[in-house]
Design an enzyme around this catalytic site. Structure first.
Site, PDB file in Angstrom:
ATOM      1  CB  CYS A  89      -1.398   0.030   1.111  1.00 15.30           C
ATOM      2  SG  CYS A  89      -2.546   1.218   0.714  1.00 15.30           S
ATOM      3  CG  HIS A 179      -4.071  -3.757   3.272  1.00 10.55           C
ATOM      4  ND1 HIS A 179      -2.990  -2.661   3.698  1.00 10.55           N
ATOM      5  CD2 HIS A 179      -4.609  -2.669   1.904  1.00 10.55           C
ATOM      6  CE1 HIS A 179      -2.466  -2.255   4.123  1.00 10.55           C
ATOM      7  NE2 HIS A 179      -3.639  -1.219   2.745  1.00 10.55           N
ATOM      8  CD  GLU A 181      -1.123  -5.831   5.288  1.00 13.96           C
ATOM      9  OE1 GLU A 181      -1.562  -4.523   5.370  1.00 13.96           O
ATOM     10  OE2 GLU A 181      -1.109  -6.118   4.200  1.00 13.96           O
TER      11      GLU A 181
END
Length: 234
Positions: A89, A179, A181
């Site tokens: 990001c 993202h 994660e």
């Protein structure tokens, strides 16, 4: 020990499951809470990889985030020395900026929640993206955008609202606008009112992410393992 420097730019923007997966692959993560005065090293001599996490800044917004000058210097060192980098990001935007690209604030339509990404032809033989499904979902939470890639970058993935979703610069530095994660639980922590102002309903975003989670987890786990292999091989 194979150590990776992790730059965390906001209290909630930790490495999440990416950090867990990299740890399972034998990497030791040195997470620096830069937003809270954590001390960043001046060079990468003690690290074989660099993980740049998200944050609500522009890459050169040193007045709001005074540690960014050091982060830019570290990213530049990594590019010059072929130290593997994974930017997520804001981390991807900073990487693009350092390499000569352009980032614009609040550009285009925002993206939040599970979003479909389309892999581009140059992803077919990329070390991280090869063999992944041509269309895959990942959690997004973005209002800013990379509007021009660095001259020699390889453009790897796009989405309907944001053309630059993934790219590589040099031999081993990747930027991911999305993202990997993040999980559906991450979305529950987002500001519901701010999402409504952007046209999103938080509970709908959570349900969609839960539906897409099994495949997304499989794909991004594979990508994380591949990045770990690049770091080990460096």
């Amino acid at each position: 020990m194979t150590r990776v420097l992790v730059v965390q730019n906001t209290p909630a923007g930790g490495p999440g499951r990416i950090g867990d997966w990299l740890g399972e692959e034998g990497l030791t993560l040195d997470v620096v809470h830069a937003y809270d005065g954590g001390q960043l090293p001046q060079d990468l001599s003690g690290h074989k990889g660099l993980l740049l996490l998200g944050g609500g800044f522009m890459p050169d917004e040193d007045d709001r985030a005074p540690w960014l000058a050091t982060v830019r210097e570290l990213a530049g060192q990594a590019l010059k020395r072929d130290v593997p980098v994974l930017g997520i990001c804001f981390g991807a935007q900073l990487l693009a900026y350092v390499a000569g690209g352009t980032v614009r604030a609040r550009h285009g339509q925002p993206e939040s929640g599970s979003t479909e990404l389309t892999l581009l032809p140059e992803a077919l033989d990329d070390q991280l993206f090869h063999g992944l499904p041509p269309r895959v979902k990942s959690v997004e939470h973005r209002v800013d955008a990379i509007t021009m890639l660095p001259r020699d970058a390889r453009w790897l993935a796009s989405s309907e609202r944001c053309p630059v979703q993934a790219f590589r610069v040099g031999t081993c530095a990747w930027g991911l606008q999305f993202h990997p994660e993040s999980t559906p639980q991450t979305i529950r922590g987002w500001n519901a009112e701010r999402l409504r102002e952007q046209g999103f309903d938080r509970e709908e975003l959570v349900r969609a992410a839960e539906r897409d989670e099994p495949e997304a987890r499989r794909v991004w786990h594979a990508l994380a393992c591949r990045f770990a292999a690049v770091v080990h091989g460096g």
